[in-house]
Design a protein around this motif. Structure first.
Motif, PDB file in Angstrom:
ATOM      1  N   MET A   1      30.965  20.055  49.358  1.00 39.48           N
ATOM      2  CA  MET A   1      30.221  20.856  50.335  1.00 39.48           C
ATOM      3  C   MET A   1      31.119  21.957  50.886  1.00 39.48           C
ATOM      4  SD  MET A   1      28.237  19.587  53.781  1.00 39.48           S
ATOM      5  CE  MET A   1      27.374  20.762  54.801  1.00 39.48           C
ATOM      6  N   THR A   2      30.618  23.184  50.963  1.00 34.33           N
ATOM      7  CA  THR A   2      31.408  24.308  51.440  1.00 34.33           C
ATOM      8  C   THR A   2      31.425  24.335  52.965  1.00 34.33           C
ATOM      9  OG1 THR A   2      30.772  25.587  49.493  1.00 34.33           O
ATOM     10  CG2 THR A   2      31.690  26.796  51.352  1.00 34.33           C
ATOM     11  N   THR A  80      37.671  30.332  47.762  1.00 32.06           N
ATOM     12  CA  THR A  80      38.790  30.908  47.025  1.00 32.06           C
ATOM     13  C   THR A  80      38.674  32.430  47.032  1.00 32.06           C
ATOM     14  OG1 THR A  80      37.581  30.721  44.931  1.00 32.06           O
ATOM     15  CG2 THR A  80      39.117  28.933  45.474  1.00 32.06           C
ATOM     16  N   THR A  81      39.819  33.104  46.882  1.00 35.36           N
ATOM     17  CA  THR A  81      39.826  34.556  46.735  1.00 35.36           C
ATOM     18  C   THR A  81      40.559  34.915  45.445  1.00 35.36           C
ATOM     19  OG1 THR A  81      41.785  34.666  48.187  1.00 35.36           O
ATOM     20  CG2 THR A  81      39.634  35.191  49.164  1.00 35.36           C
ATOM     21  N   PHE A  82      40.120  36.041  44.835  1.00 30.93           N
ATOM     22  CA  PHE A  82      40.672  36.529  43.571  1.00 30.93           C
ATOM     23  C   PHE A  82      41.232  37.937  43.789  1.00 30.93           C
ATOM     24  CE2 PHE A  82      38.057  33.131  42.295  1.00 30.93           C
ATOM     25  CZ  PHE A  82      38.261  32.818  40.952  1.00 30.93           C
ATOM     26  N   TYR A  83      42.409  38.190  43.198  1.00 22.29           N
ATOM     27  CA  TYR A  83      43.076  39.490  43.286  1.00 22.29           C
ATOM     28  C   TYR A  83      43.483  39.864  41.857  1.00 22.29           C
ATOM     29  CZ  TYR A  83      43.630  37.365  47.911  1.00 22.29           C
ATOM     30  OH  TYR A  83      43.417  36.709  49.104  1.00 22.29           O
ATOM     31  N   ALA A  84      42.783  40.829  41.252  1.00 24.57           N
ATOM     32  CA  ALA A  84      42.922  41.077  39.820  1.00 24.57           C
ATOM     33  C   ALA A  84      43.527  42.440  39.510  1.00 24.57           C
ATOM     34  CB  ALA A  84      41.567  40.951  39.138  1.00 24.57           C
ATOM     35  N   HIS A  85      44.005  42.570  38.264  1.00 24.10           N
ATOM     36  CA  HIS A  85      44.596  43.783  37.679  1.00 24.10           C
ATOM     37  C   HIS A  85      45.967  44.114  38.276  1.00 24.10           C
ATOM     38  CE1 HIS A  85      40.689  44.141  35.958  1.00 24.10           C
ATOM     39  NE2 HIS A  85      40.103  44.538  37.075  1.00 24.10           N
ATOM     40  N   LEU A  86      46.640  43.130  38.863  1.00 27.43           N
ATOM     41  CA  LEU A  86      47.909  43.367  39.536  1.00 27.43           C
ATOM     42  C   LEU A  86      48.991  43.838  38.566  1.00 27.43           C
ATOM     43  CD1 LEU A  86      47.943  40.183  41.808  1.00 27.43           C
ATOM     44  CD2 LEU A  86      47.280  42.513  42.471  1.00 27.43           C
ATOM     45  N   ALA A 117      42.188  52.347  35.289  1.00 28.35           N
ATOM     46  CA  ALA A 117      42.821  53.038  36.407  1.00 28.35           C
ATOM     47  C   ALA A 117      43.309  51.999  37.416  1.00 28.35           C
ATOM     48  CB  ALA A 117      41.832  53.988  37.077  1.00 28.35           C
ATOM     49  N   ALA A 118      44.439  52.255  38.025  1.00 29.80           N
ATOM     50  CA  ALA A 118      45.009  51.308  38.976  1.00 29.80           C
ATOM     51  C   ALA A 118      44.087  51.104  40.175  1.00 29.80           C
ATOM     52  CB  ALA A 118      46.370  51.794  39.437  1.00 29.80           C
ATOM     53  N   HIS A 119      43.803  49.851  40.503  1.00 22.52           N
ATOM     54  CA  HIS A 119      43.032  49.494  41.687  1.00 22.52           C
ATOM     55  C   HIS A 119      43.154  47.989  41.874  1.00 22.52           C
ATOM     56  CE1 HIS A 119      40.135  48.508  38.490  1.00 22.52           C
ATOM     57  NE2 HIS A 119      39.571  47.686  39.356  1.00 22.52           N
ATOM     58  N   LEU A 120      42.689  47.498  43.025  1.00 19.42           N
ATOM     59  CA  LEU A 120      42.620  46.059  43.247  1.00 19.42           C
ATOM     60  C   LEU A 120      41.174  45.605  43.141  1.00 19.42           C
ATOM     61  CD1 LEU A 120      43.909  43.330  44.081  1.00 19.42           C
ATOM     62  CD2 LEU A 120      43.222  43.897  46.434  1.00 19.42           C
ATOM     63  N   HIS A 121      40.918  44.639  42.260  1.00 15.53           N
ATOM     64  CA  HIS A 121      39.615  43.995  42.162  1.00 15.53           C
ATOM     65  C   HIS A 121      39.691  42.729  43.010  1.00 15.53           C
ATOM     66  CE1 HIS A 121      35.861  42.716  40.056  1.00 15.53           C
ATOM     67  NE2 HIS A 121      36.352  41.513  40.321  1.00 15.53           N
ATOM     68  N   TYR A 122      38.795  42.622  44.008  1.00 15.71           N
ATOM     69  CA  TYR A 122      38.843  41.528  44.986  1.00 15.71           C
ATOM     70  C   TYR A 122      37.513  40.778  45.004  1.00 15.71           C
ATOM     71  CZ  TYR A 122      38.920  39.295  49.637  1.00 15.71           C
ATOM     72  OH  TYR A 122      38.855  38.401  50.680  1.00 15.71           O
ATOM     73  N   GLU A 123      37.602  39.460  45.054  1.00 16.61           N
ATOM     74  CA  GLU A 123      36.401  38.622  45.129  1.00 16.61           C
ATOM     75  C   GLU A 123      36.614  37.457  46.083  1.00 16.61           C
ATOM     76  OE1 GLU A 123      34.998  37.142  41.397  1.00 16.61           O
ATOM     77  OE2 GLU A 123      35.360  39.020  40.331  1.00 16.61           O
ATOM     78  N   VAL A 124      35.529  37.024  46.701  1.00 21.25           N
ATOM     79  CA  VAL A 124      35.477  35.769  47.452  1.00 21.25           C
ATOM     80  C   VAL A 124      34.479  34.867  46.747  1.00 21.25           C
ATOM     81  CG1 VAL A 124      34.933  34.661  49.651  1.00 21.25           C
ATOM     82  CG2 VAL A 124      35.994  36.927  49.633  1.00 21.25           C
ATOM     83  N   ARG A 125      34.901  33.637  46.426  1.00 19.45           N
ATOM     84  CA  ARG A 125      34.006  32.712  45.735  1.00 19.45           C
ATOM     85  C   ARG A 125      33.963  31.356  46.427  1.00 19.45           C
ATOM     86  NH1 ARG A 125      34.935  33.183  39.154  1.00 19.45           N
ATOM     87  NH2 ARG A 125      35.114  35.475  39.024  1.00 19.45           N
ATOM     88  N   THR A 126      32.839  30.673  46.225  1.00 25.67           N
ATOM     89  CA  THR A 126      32.713  29.264  46.581  1.00 25.67           C
ATOM     90  C   THR A 126      32.579  28.480  45.283  1.00 25.67           C
ATOM     91  OG1 THR A 126      30.320  29.565  46.830  1.00 25.67           O
ATOM     92  CG2 THR A 126      31.662  29.713  48.834  1.00 25.67           C
ATOM     93  N   SER A 127      32.429  27.161  45.396  1.00 28.22           N
ATOM     94  CA  SER A 127      32.241  26.354  44.199  1.00 28.22           C
ATOM     95  C   SER A 127      30.872  26.639  43.598  1.00 28.22           C
ATOM     96  CB  SER A 127      32.379  24.867  44.540  1.00 28.22           C
ATOM     97  OG  SER A 127      31.450  24.511  45.543  1.00 28.22           O
ATOM     98  N   GLY A 128      30.732  26.371  42.326  1.00 29.55           N
ATOM     99  CA  GLY A 128      29.462  26.615  41.647  1.00 29.55           C
ATOM    100  C   GLY A 128      29.639  27.537  40.472  1.00 29.55           C
ATOM    101  N   ALA A 129      28.528  27.938  39.868  1.00 31.98           N
ATOM    102  CA  ALA A 129      28.561  28.732  38.651  1.00 31.98           C
ATOM    103  C   ALA A 129      28.665  30.213  38.972  1.00 31.98           C
ATOM    104  CB  ALA A 129      27.298  28.473  37.823  1.00 31.98           C
ATOM    105  N   ALA A 132      26.779  33.432  40.668  1.00 35.27           N
ATOM    106  CA  ALA A 132      26.081  33.067  41.898  1.00 35.27           C
ATOM    107  C   ALA A 132      27.031  32.614  42.993  1.00 35.27           C
ATOM    108  CB  ALA A 132      25.061  31.969  41.598  1.00 35.27           C
ATOM    109  N   ASN A 133      28.242  32.173  42.595  1.00 30.26           N
ATOM    110  CA  ASN A 133      29.185  31.681  43.602  1.00 30.26           C
ATOM    111  C   ASN A 133      30.020  32.787  44.239  1.00 30.26           C
ATOM    112  OD1 ASN A 133      30.676  32.214  41.280  1.00 30.26           O
ATOM    113  ND2 ASN A 133      32.112  30.530  41.624  1.00 30.26           N
ATOM    114  N   VAL A 134      29.860  34.032  43.801  1.00 30.54           N
ATOM    115  CA  VAL A 134      30.572  35.149  44.432  1.00 30.54           C
ATOM    116  C   VAL A 134      29.860  35.495  45.733  1.00 30.54           C
ATOM    117  CG1 VAL A 134      31.395  37.509  44.180  1.00 30.54           C
ATOM    118  CG2 VAL A 134      31.296  36.011  42.186  1.00 30.54           C
ATOM    119  N   GLN A 135      30.622  35.521  46.815  1.00 28.73           N
ATOM    120  CA  GLN A 135      30.059  35.721  48.143  1.00 28.73           C
ATOM    121  C   GLN A 135      30.314  37.137  48.662  1.00 28.73           C
ATOM    122  OE1 GLN A 135      28.296  33.027  49.571  1.00 28.73           O
ATOM    123  NE2 GLN A 135      28.654  32.274  47.481  1.00 28.73           N
ATOM    124  N   LYS A 136      29.468  37.581  49.571  1.00 26.15           N
ATOM    125  CA  LYS A 136      29.711  38.857  50.238  1.00 26.15           C
ATOM    126  C   LYS A 136      31.026  38.779  51.017  1.00 26.15           C
ATOM    127  CE  LYS A 136      24.858  40.160  50.896  1.00 26.15           C
ATOM    128  NZ  LYS A 136      23.809  40.520  51.886  1.00 26.15           N
TER     129      LYS A 136
END
Length: 274
Positions: A1-2, A80-86, A117-129, A132-136
């Motif tokens: 449960m989140t 969880t949070t994701f920080y990509a293309h570092l 092009a250089a940038h930061l890709h950022y995501e907030v996720r909860t559990s699940g598939a 659909a688990n990517v949150q605002k």
């Protein structure tokens, strides 16, 4: 449960302003691409943890999902949070990180043989598939203004940890940035102060409202600056240490300025007409 969402902060050092944009063909949900001065200038800029947590991934994922060098942080409670293309990975998997701690640098790593092009890709996720688990995204209690918005970091060390202390570690000069000097201040009840600063180099005023109580705990704070004849600029939300900075060109103009902490308010007269 989140559980309840952690008090996530902008994933860049305190005071920096970055432009976030969801409008990418690679995006399927509420992901954000952050840039600031342009790809060449952004390359190598510091990326920090949006909240305290444990690093669960610190590796190149380009061949798997196109994320390139990826940091993934588990914040507990299913978040969880994701920080990509570092460009650089500054922490290892298994490391506990604090809010505002450097975890990497903005880069352009991606799929083998592809360019980006250089940038930061950022995501907030909860559990699940996925997706659909990517949150605002929410920063310092304020939802991100999709599809794009410029946001100023209040990730100033410890502000996401729910901690506190008897002294606010953030000065008005640090909040407004290099070149600004305090020219006026006023008490906001007994819970903080509003500060007016000026930068001779660019002719701009800056206002910030700084708390002296409930430090490290989100509460209602606002700061505003109104240059005579122009629209008022306001920063308001539930903040841990301060509201602002709000800045506007005010040379040779009268201004109104002030702020609010909880129910305590300071509103200036039309003044500083220099």
């Amino acid at each position: 449960m989140t559980s309840a969402q952690p008090n996530f902060q902008v994933p860049f050092p305190c005071g920096q302003t970055w432009s976030g944009n969801k409008a990418s063909s690679a995006h399927t949900s509420w992901e954000i691409d952050f840039s600031r001065a342009g790809a060449a200038a952004d390359l190598g800029d510091t990326v920090v943890a949006a909240a305290a947590g444990t690093v669960v991934t610190s590796a190149n994922q380009g061949a798997v999902n196109g994320f390139g060098n990826l940091i993934k942080i588990d914040h507990g409670g299913g978040w969880t949070t994701f920080y990509a293309h570092l460009r650089v990975l500054s922490v290892r998997a298994g490391t506990h990180v604090s809010a505002g701690q450097k975890i990497g640098e903005v880069g352009n790593t991606t799929k083998p043989g592809a360019s980006l092009a250089a940038h930061l890709h950022y995501e907030v996720r909860t559990s699940g598939a996925y997706p659909a688990n990517v949150q605002k995204a929410v920063f310092n209690g304020v939802p991100f203004g999709y599809p794009k918005q410029s946001v100023t970091s209040k990730n100033c060390g410890g502000s996401s940890g729910g901690g506190g202390g008897s002294t606010n570690p953030y000065t008005p000069e640090k909040i407004c940035g290099s070149g600004y000097t305090v020219i006026d201040s006023a008490a906001v009840g007994s819970v903080g102060k509003a500060y007016l600063l000026y930068n001779k180099a660019n002719g701009k005023n800056c206002v910030t409202t700084v708390k002296s109580t409930s430090l490290g705990k989100a509460s209602a704070v606002s700061a505003y600056l109104e240059v005579q004849g122009k629209t008022r600029v306001t920063d308001a939300g539930n903040f841990d240490y301060y509201a602002g900075p709000v800045a506007a060109a005010g040379a040779k103009k009268c201004i109104k300025w002030g702020g609010k902490i909880g129910s305590a308010v300071y509103n200036s007269l039309l003044e500083h007409c220099g």
